[in-house]
Motif scaffolding. Structure first.
Motif, PDB file in Angstrom:
ATOM      1  N   ILE A 180     -74.243  -9.314 -77.326  1.00 37.58           N
ATOM      2  CA  ILE A 180     -75.552  -8.960 -76.987  1.00 37.58           C
ATOM      3  C   ILE A 180     -76.314 -10.444 -77.612  1.00 37.58           C
ATOM      4  CG2 ILE A 180     -75.367  -6.647 -77.561  1.00 37.58           C
ATOM      5  CD1 ILE A 180     -76.511  -7.148 -80.300  1.00 37.58           C
ATOM      6  N   GLU A 181     -75.601 -11.460 -77.392  1.00 45.85           N
ATOM      7  CA  GLU A 181     -76.225 -12.734 -78.126  1.00 45.85           C
ATOM      8  C   GLU A 181     -77.601 -13.165 -77.262  1.00 45.85           C
ATOM      9  OE1 GLU A 181     -74.777 -17.212 -78.691  1.00 45.85           O
ATOM     10  OE2 GLU A 181     -73.620 -15.795 -77.267  1.00 45.85           O
ATOM     11  N   THR A 182     -77.589 -12.747 -75.928  1.00 43.09           N
ATOM     12  CA  THR A 182     -78.782 -13.253 -75.158  1.00 43.09           C
ATOM     13  C   THR A 182     -80.007 -12.399 -75.188  1.00 43.09           C
ATOM     14  OG1 THR A 182     -77.728 -12.112 -73.230  1.00 43.09           O
ATOM     15  CG2 THR A 182     -77.313 -14.643 -73.385  1.00 43.09           C
ATOM     16  N   GLN A 183     -79.916 -11.186 -75.781  1.00 42.49           N
ATOM     17  CA  GLN A 183     -80.646 -10.060 -75.982  1.00 42.49           C
ATOM     18  C   GLN A 183     -81.601 -10.000 -77.243  1.00 42.49           C
ATOM     19  OE1 GLN A 183     -78.503  -6.616 -75.113  1.00 42.49           O
ATOM     20  NE2 GLN A 183     -78.179  -7.083 -73.306  1.00 42.49           N
ATOM     21  N   LEU A 184     -80.914 -10.676 -78.304  1.00 40.73           N
ATOM     22  CA  LEU A 184     -81.410 -10.677 -79.600  1.00 40.73           C
ATOM     23  C   LEU A 184     -82.792 -11.340 -79.655  1.00 40.73           C
ATOM     24  CD1 LEU A 184     -78.266 -11.490 -81.860  1.00 40.73           C
ATOM     25  CD2 LEU A 184     -79.349  -9.489 -81.639  1.00 40.73           C
ATOM     26  N   THR A 185     -83.553 -10.903 -80.529  1.00 40.99           N
ATOM     27  CA  THR A 185     -84.903 -11.203 -80.625  1.00 40.99           C
ATOM     28  C   THR A 185     -85.250 -12.048 -82.155  1.00 40.99           C
ATOM     29  OG1 THR A 185     -86.035  -9.354 -81.070  1.00 40.99           O
ATOM     30  CG2 THR A 185     -86.073 -10.006 -78.828  1.00 40.99           C
ATOM     31  N   THR A 186     -85.690 -12.986 -82.192  1.00 42.60           N
ATOM     32  CA  THR A 186     -86.084 -13.536 -83.591  1.00 42.60           C
ATOM     33  C   THR A 186     -86.762 -14.757 -83.320  1.00 42.60           C
ATOM     34  OG1 THR A 186     -85.119 -14.419 -85.459  1.00 42.60           O
ATOM     35  CG2 THR A 186     -84.019 -15.400 -83.620  1.00 42.60           C
ATOM     36  N   THR A 187     -87.774 -14.870 -84.263  1.00 40.63           N
ATOM     37  CA  THR A 187     -88.896 -15.922 -84.093  1.00 40.63           C
ATOM     38  C   THR A 187     -88.500 -16.909 -85.011  1.00 40.63           C
ATOM     39  OG1 THR A 187     -90.527 -14.542 -85.333  1.00 40.63           O
ATOM     40  CG2 THR A 187     -90.621 -14.480 -83.016  1.00 40.63           C
ATOM     41  N   SER A 188     -89.147 -18.277 -84.782  1.00 34.04           N
ATOM     42  CA  SER A 188     -88.998 -19.147 -85.897  1.00 34.04           C
ATOM     43  C   SER A 188     -90.340 -19.052 -86.836  1.00 34.04           C
ATOM     44  CB  SER A 188     -88.752 -20.665 -85.091  1.00 34.04           C
ATOM     45  OG  SER A 188     -89.780 -20.870 -84.279  1.00 34.04           O
ATOM     46  N   ASN A 189     -90.465 -18.262 -87.679  1.00 33.71           N
ATOM     47  CA  ASN A 189     -91.577 -18.269 -88.494  1.00 33.71           C
ATOM     48  C   ASN A 189     -91.087 -19.113 -89.874  1.00 33.71           C
ATOM     49  OD1 ASN A 189     -93.309 -16.340 -87.188  1.00 33.71           O
ATOM     50  ND2 ASN A 189     -91.969 -14.983 -87.551  1.00 33.71           N
ATOM     51  N   PRO A 190     -91.906 -19.467 -90.604  1.00 29.50           N
ATOM     52  CA  PRO A 190     -91.833 -20.326 -91.892  1.00 29.50           C
ATOM     53  C   PRO A 190     -91.218 -19.305 -92.938  1.00 29.50           C
ATOM     54  CG  PRO A 190     -94.201 -20.180 -91.614  1.00 29.50           C
ATOM     55  CD  PRO A 190     -93.455 -19.452 -90.182  1.00 29.50           C
ATOM     56  N   ILE A 191     -90.281 -19.879 -93.728  1.00 29.38           N
ATOM     57  CA  ILE A 191     -89.614 -19.037 -94.843  1.00 29.38           C
ATOM     58  C   ILE A 191     -90.702 -18.829 -96.014  1.00 29.38           C
ATOM     59  CG2 ILE A 191     -87.506 -19.006 -93.923  1.00 29.38           C
ATOM     60  CD1 ILE A 191     -86.918 -21.483 -95.885  1.00 29.38           C
ATOM     61  N   LEU A 192     -90.448 -17.874 -96.755  1.00 31.92           N
ATOM     62  CA  LEU A 192     -91.349 -17.829 -97.825  1.00 31.92           C
ATOM     63  C   LEU A 192     -90.618 -18.809 -99.240  1.00 31.92           C
ATOM     64  CD1 LEU A 192     -92.725 -14.394 -98.150  1.00 31.92           C
ATOM     65  CD2 LEU A 192     -93.853 -16.194 -97.113  1.00 31.92           C
TER      66      LEU A 192
END
Length: 192
Positions: A180-192
């Protein structure tokens, strides 16, 4: 076979998280978690009964229990769906009430969230995880069903991002061949 022959490259691994409405009923796992370490494993315990006559012989193998679980650690990003799934499960599964904060005048977007601590009878009783260790050609993919957060820890120091770690317990696991590698959603938000 030489030393390190079966080593899997951790940089090619992935971990997807989804929510289950029924404990142990696997659902889609499209919320990607950008983890630092993952030690999910399945351990099967068994006992061998031996018979001693003229020589020691194997009589029977009894399967005792199956222990599934492990630890995850990552840098906290509040906008990530996977982070929210883990926090909600640690608090009891889902939000009981979510209302606009009274007296909010700045933007009208303030929310007051009420969690039902330990109440897993709400909409989402457990999580499901799809994890691959290694690359797409030689890696091993596993599905974990009925996942619940046993312990949730937050760590931080001055000038360091907020680090999260969880200890998970699972109902069952299965080795799968789906990727499912191509289906994963993640964004590049800054870390806290």
């Amino acid at each position: 076979m030489s030393v390190g022959d079966g080593a899997l490259l951790g940089g090619l691994s992935y971990l997807g998280i989804g929510r289950e409405t029924t404990l142990g009923a696997f659902n889609t796992t499209l919320a990607g978690l950008d983890f630092i370490s993952s030690s999910l494993k399945t351990q099967k315990d068994s006992k061998i009964l031996e018979q001693i006559e003229r020589s020691r012989t194997l009589s029977k193998r009894l399967h005792l229990s199956k222990q599934i679980g492990g630890d995850l650690s990552w840098y906290f990003r509040p906008m990530e769906t996977a982070d929210c799934f883990l926090i909600q499960n640690a608090f009891g599964g889902a939000l009981a009430v979510s209302t606009t904060v009274t007296g909010e005048t700045v933007g009208g977007g303030g929310k007051d969230h009420v969690f039902g601590i330990g109440n897993f009878d709400l909409t989402y009783s457990s999580l499901c995880i799809n994890s691959r260790k290694g690359g797409s050609t030689g890696g091993k993919a596993w599905q974990y069903h009925g996942v619940r957060v046993d312990q949730f820890t937050l760590n931080s120091a001055i000038d360091e991002p907020l680090m999260c770690s969880v200890t998970l317990v699972c109902k069952d696991s299965t080795q799968v061949s789906s990727n499912i590698e191509t289906q994963l959603t993640t964004t590049s938000n800054p870390i806290l």
